[in-house]
Structure formats: C-alpha cells, structure tokens
Write an enzyme that holds these catalytic residues in place. Structure first.
Site, PDB file in Angstrom:
ATOM      1  N   ASP A 300       0.868  -1.175   0.000  1.00 40.61           N
ATOM      2  CA  ASP A 300       0.000   0.000   0.000  1.00 40.61           C
ATOM      3  C   ASP A 300       0.904   1.224   0.000  1.00 40.61           C
ATOM      4  O   ASP A 300       2.123   1.126   0.170  1.00 40.61           O
ATOM      5  CB  ASP A 300      -0.903  -0.013   1.247  1.00 40.61           C
ATOM      6  CG  ASP A 300      -2.019   1.034   1.212  1.00 40.61           C
ATOM      7  OD1 ASP A 300      -2.323   1.573   0.122  1.00 40.61           O
ATOM      8  OD2 ASP A 300      -2.593   1.315   2.281  1.00 40.61           O
ATOM      9  N   HIS A 301       0.303   2.379  -0.204  1.00 39.78           N
ATOM     10  CA  HIS A 301       0.989   3.652   0.019  1.00 39.78           C
ATOM     11  C   HIS A 301       0.466   4.264   1.307  1.00 39.78           C
ATOM     12  O   HIS A 301      -0.742   4.337   1.522  1.00 39.78           O
ATOM     13  CB  HIS A 301       0.718   4.624  -1.140  1.00 39.78           C
ATOM     14  CG  HIS A 301       1.360   4.226  -2.425  1.00 39.78           C
ATOM     15  ND1 HIS A 301       0.728   4.349  -3.645  1.00 39.78           N
ATOM     16  CD2 HIS A 301       2.581   3.702  -2.687  1.00 39.78           C
ATOM     17  CE1 HIS A 301       1.543   3.914  -4.600  1.00 39.78           C
ATOM     18  NE2 HIS A 301       2.667   3.518  -4.046  1.00 39.78           N
ATOM     19  N   TYR A 474      -5.149   4.463   0.391  1.00 40.10           N
ATOM     20  CA  TYR A 474      -6.169   3.585  -0.214  1.00 40.10           C
ATOM     21  C   TYR A 474      -5.670   2.972  -1.519  1.00 40.10           C
ATOM     22  O   TYR A 474      -6.381   2.951  -2.514  1.00 40.10           O
ATOM     23  CB  TYR A 474      -7.487   4.342  -0.456  1.00 40.10           C
ATOM     24  CG  TYR A 474      -8.083   4.965   0.780  1.00 40.10           C
ATOM     25  CD1 TYR A 474      -8.819   4.202   1.692  1.00 40.10           C
ATOM     26  CD2 TYR A 474      -7.913   6.321   1.050  1.00 40.10           C
ATOM     27  CE1 TYR A 474      -9.369   4.778   2.838  1.00 40.10           C
ATOM     28  CE2 TYR A 474      -8.462   6.901   2.191  1.00 40.10           C
ATOM     29  CZ  TYR A 474      -9.193   6.127   3.075  1.00 40.10           C
ATOM     30  OH  TYR A 474      -9.738   6.705   4.199  1.00 40.10           O
ATOM     31  N   HIS A 475      -4.432   2.445  -1.492  1.00 35.37           N
ATOM     32  CA  HIS A 475      -3.845   1.852  -2.697  1.00 35.37           C
ATOM     33  C   HIS A 475      -3.361   0.417  -2.456  1.00 35.37           C
ATOM     34  O   HIS A 475      -2.213   0.096  -2.762  1.00 35.37           O
ATOM     35  CB  HIS A 475      -2.651   2.690  -3.177  1.00 35.37           C
ATOM     36  CG  HIS A 475      -2.986   4.087  -3.562  1.00 35.37           C
ATOM     37  ND1 HIS A 475      -2.023   5.077  -3.674  1.00 35.37           N
ATOM     38  CD2 HIS A 475      -4.160   4.679  -3.878  1.00 35.37           C
ATOM     39  CE1 HIS A 475      -2.605   6.208  -4.023  1.00 35.37           C
ATOM     40  NE2 HIS A 475      -3.902   5.991  -4.152  1.00 35.37           N
ATOM     41  N   PRO A 476      -4.194  -0.479  -1.929  1.00 35.08           N
ATOM     42  CA  PRO A 476      -3.698  -1.848  -1.721  1.00 35.08           C
ATOM     43  C   PRO A 476      -3.427  -2.541  -3.054  1.00 35.08           C
ATOM     44  O   PRO A 476      -4.136  -2.334  -4.035  1.00 35.08           O
ATOM     45  CB  PRO A 476      -4.832  -2.532  -0.950  1.00 35.08           C
ATOM     46  CG  PRO A 476      -6.053  -1.756  -1.290  1.00 35.08           C
ATOM     47  CD  PRO A 476      -5.596  -0.340  -1.508  1.00 35.08           C
TER      48      PRO A 476
END
Length: 560
Positions: A300-301, A474-476
C-alpha cells in the site's frame, strides 16, 4: 435443482478492472458475459459519488465502502487503520480521489525484468493507457483521445495556491514537469483527474459500462456476493453466489475472471480452496490447489498531511460552510462547473529523496484546504496542505480469512513501516516538505504550521508523528502477484492465469508484483485493457515509439 445458467465468461467484481473486461469482451456479439457485483448501482443522482468535490462523503458510510479495518499494525502503535474499498458498480473508481496518475515508466520496465512478464514494459503498456483515455485537451504521443475514461486537466484561473506550490518545489531545486503522465514523471507540475467535461466523476461504470450495458450479451447483477469459485478437478467451471438472500450457481463455458480487487480477490481464492493449505485447514476448506502466495505480498501507500494556515483568504475553507454549499451544488448540478466539479487535487510532485534512487520515491498531492481525506477534522481557518508519502516501501503484508462466510471481513495486515528505510523516507518527506513551503514564493501564503507543528523536529518526534498520524492512501496491491511458475509465491502468470489451474484468471491491482509509483486506478484500468486482448486471443497493440525520462545518475535536487 434447476439447470445452472451458463455464460462464456463470468467476471467477479464490477470495479476498475471488471468493467473494462466486461466492455471489451462483449464487443464480440457471440460472447455471453455475466458481471457480478456485491454492491449496488452507481446511482447517478447521488451527489456523494458523482460530484468530484464530494469525494470524502462515500468514505464515511458503508453504502459505497466496505470500510474494512486492518489488524493492529505493530509498527504504528498498534493502530487499527482504515482500509476503504469501493462497493457498487465502479468499485473503488466510484469512491476514489479521481487522481489520474499512471506511475513511472521504470515501474513497468522493472516488472518486465521478472521472468514471464517481459511484455509488461512501459512501451508495451503505454498503448493501453492511451486506449482507455479521452483527455480533454486532445491526444498526443502519450495520451489518448477516444477512450472510455474522461480525463480533465487543470485550467487557467484555478486556485493560485496550486501554482505557488509547484513553483515552490522548483525553487527548492526539484525539476519541473509539464505532464507527470507524459515524458517525465519526476518533478512538480499539474495533476490530471478522472472527471467528465460536465464535471462528473468518470468511474469505470460511467466510462465503460455506459457503453456496454445495453448489449444483449452482457448481464449485470448487483447485490451479488460471491461465495466460491467452483472447480471440477483443476478447472474453474462456475461461481456460487448469493443474491437477495437466494443462493445462485452459474457455469462458465470458457473462463472465470476474478476482478474483486487486492483485498477481496485473495479472500475468494482462499474460500474456494486455492491458497496456503495451513490457512485453509483452519476453516475446514478442502484444498483444490496449493498456492502459498495467495494473500501475501500485500502493499500500500502510506501518506501524511503537512498542514499550514494560509495568510491570504483564498483557500477552499469557505466551501465547508453550510450556507455556501447550495450555490456550489447548484453551479455543479446545472452547469458542471465551479468548486464542485474538481477533486481539488490539481498539483502533483514526484521526487527522489537522494541521488541513489533511480526514480521517484516520494509523491505529493497538494490541496488548497486543511482537512483529513475522509472529510473529518477540518481546520477551522484558511489553510493548505501537502499530502506526502513514500512510493515503494519494502514492507509487505498479508490477507487471511477469518471465516468461510463471504460477508465476514478478512484479517488484513499491511505491516506498515516495518523497514528502516520507511522511517528514513518519512523523516525526509517531512523535512523536504517544510523546505518547499519555506521557499520565497510561499511567503505571501504561509501562515503557522498546523501539523506536525513547529515543535516536532527530532527524528524521534517525527517518527512518533508518523506512528500516530500517517494514513493509508487507499492503494492496496500485490496480494496475488504476477510471476513465473518457478516463483513459489507467484499466483498468476503474465496473462493473469492462476498457476496450476485452468479456466481462471485474476485481473486487478492484486496482480501487481510491485506497487506502482502513484495512484492505482489508471494502472489497474491499463492492466485490464491489456489483459482483455490476452483473454480474447488478440494480438497486442504495437509498442509505443516514444522517449521517456530516466534519471540515469542525475542529481535528485539542484542545490542553489
């Protein structure tokens, strides 16, 4: 029992990838496709998802958001952190921040160094980015002009803080770039967004499904929660799901395409008996195929907000006042213009924190207001903020079942900040951001530092701020990674086919071997466009013939 309905392809998940596949596969009129979505429709009258400036609202409830939480994160003071995922036609493109960012060319060139992924280099991915896109200022060598996704560029006359932030980054010694999705990602410049010419969110439901949903060979079922993929031996032959309280079974003549995203795709595989046998046995799930990488390699980020008060009364703060919102809403609703028509992320930065990095390892989003991503805890004053986070953390997490019940939330652990390099990058991020905001071009705007606050200076103080306040972007990604069959932890090959099984592909952000440098919606759409040709047995689009920037040892920062 009645005969199960049959389709050529069953697509699980009507999100950023699934809608692309549904649209491309049904271009062949004799191909029958079923698209299953656990959420509901993307109601076009609901301003919460359709108005770009309202992007915080869908994250607050559960109508459009699965609203998962992580397990206690051990390096983050055991915080349970948000893990929002889109629910409804459009998936996470229905609730995301609408930033149109493709990643760096070297992301894809490095994927292509992995055995079996040779055709995933940048020049072979770029044609698919272009095929998906209609950019409002027209096509060029890097951008498309007639694709399903509407992309808007920042316009003259937008908030003056955007230009000030870009100039400040350049004054601090970092490069300028005209287009972070073009020749050179590295530097400070404008940020494009996925909105339509009349100021609506350009989700994949609006872009792709609006083209395809009238086709007689596409069936779309919402409120359809997938339980398991059904197998005969090692071949996927159908899907069991629940819709409106009724158990349903459908059969796939050709393939099942799993597009449920980086959180749900590994869950569905595990429930279906594909994964690590030790985990499956906990829930008495019969093992169909042993694949220990399912649910592993999760990435993620993480990002922080560096917030300041603004001395000039020009921020978006007044837009939060209830008495200003009817005018903003009316201007958006009737004219598709004004504050409501933008996601307000109109300035970007991608930089390297040191000369050893080959491509950017920090990303900036700039926002002319001081507020949290989900719309809570707004600062009651004129302000601005830079969102900053590291791009390719070495930290890896995992997703596990908690139950055989398809409605049960999974166990999610990202292991955020589990490497020393993570901590150094975030310390650098805060200090570099402060230097940028201290540049002369910001003098007329820069007020008091709100967060972290001027008393947070030492490594230990910065680290504690990160532990308490860093949030997901919110970048899984990465939980069903692409790779060769020789890699025991790879789940799919370069065409998305699940290793050791037939008739089953995974096509979504979960297959990224390494997370891209930037937001993930555009790369996920590109992946689905490229995979659609593979599923259809079509020749790939010819590789692009363009140049792209490689630092090649150039200094990360020009010193005055």
């Amino acid at each position: 029992m009645t005969q199960a309905r049959e389709y050529d392809y069953i697509i699980i998940g009507a999100g950023s990838a699934g809608n692309v596949l549904a649209t491309r596969l049904t271009e062949d009129p004799d191909v029958q496709v079923l698209l299953l979505e656990a959420g509901g429709p993307d109601y076009r009258f609901d301003f919460r998802t359709q108005m770009p400036a309202a992007l915080a609202y869908p994250l607050q409830g559960k109508r459009y958001n699965w609203a998962f939480e992580t397990d206690p994160e051990p390096y983050m003071n055991n915080r349970r952190m948000e893990c929002g995922r889109g629910k409804g036609l459009g998936g996470s493109s229905l609730i995301n921040g609408m930033c149109y960012l493709r990643g760096n060319a070297l992301d894809y060139d490095n994927w292509a160094k992995i055995p079996g992924l040779e055709d995933w280099n940048y020049l072979q991915c770029l044609p698919y980015f272009k095929r998906a896109e209609t950019r409002d200022i027209g096509p060029n060598d890097y951008h498309g002009g007639d694709g399903p996704v509407s992309v808007a560029t920042p316009k003259e006359g937008n908030n003056e803080l955007y230009g000030a932030f870009i100039r400040a980054g350049i004054e601090a010694g970092y490069p300028a770039t005209e287009d972070v999705n073009g020749y050179q990602q590295e530097g400070f410049g404008p940020m494009d967004r996925t909105t339509t010419p009349n100021g609506r969110r350009a989700s994949t439901a609006r872009g792709y499904l609006d083209i395809a949903k009238q086709r007689p060979n596409l069936t779309i079922e919402t409120h359809a929660t997938t339980d398991v993929i059904e197998f005969e031996g090692k071949r996927a032959v159908g899907v069991s799901y629940e819709r409106k309280g009724q158990a349903q079974r459908v059969r796939a003549r050709r393939e099942v395409l799993l597009c449920a995203g980086a959180i749900a795709s590994p869950q569905i595989l595990q429930r279906s008996g594909v994964g690590n046998p030790e985990h499956l046995e906990e829930f008495d799930i019969p093992v169909v195929h042993e694949l220990p990488g399912v649910g592993e390699n999760l990435q993620d980020h993480l990002e922080m907000y560096i917030q300041y008060e603004c001395k000039k009364p020009i921020s978006l703060y007044p837009a939060l006042k209830w008495y200003n919102q009817p005018k903003i809403g009316a201007e958006w609703l009737f004219f598709g213009k004004g504050i409501g028509a933008s996601n307000q992320f109109e300035a970007a930065g991608f930089i390297r924190t040191n000369d050893q990095e080959e491509w950017p390892n920090l990303q900036y989003h700039f926002l002319p207001i001081a507020i949290s991503y989900n719309g809570k805890s707004a600062v009651q004053a004129h302000g601005f903020q830079a969102h900053v986070g590291s791009m390719r953390s070495m930290s890896r997490g995992r997703i596990r079942l908690t139950s055989r019940d398809p409605k049960a939330a999974p166990s999610i652990l990202f292991n955020y900040m589990s490497h020393d390099k993570d901590w150094q990058e975030f310390r650098d991020a805060i200090r570099i951001t402060r230097e940028i905001i201290e540049q002369p071009t910001m003098d007329e705007y820069r007020g008091r530092e709100i967060s972290p606050g001027p008393n947070v200076q030492s490594d230990a103080e910065l680290d504690e701020f990160v532990r308490q306040h860093a949030e997901t972007a919110y970048h899984p990604a990465g939980s069903c990674k692409m790779g060769s069959a020789d890699d025991a932890m790879a789940v799919v090959d370069g065409a998305g086919r699940v290793h050791g099984l037939e008739g089953l592909r995974v096509i979504d952000a979960s297959i990224m071997p390494v997370i891209a440098t930037g937001n993930l919606n555009a790369p996920t759409i590109m992946i689905a466009e490229k995979m659609a040709d593979k599923v259809r047995g079509r020749d790939p689009l010819p590789p692009a013939k363009v140049d792209y920037y490689v630092a090649n040892g150039a200094p990360a920062r020009r010193r005055a």
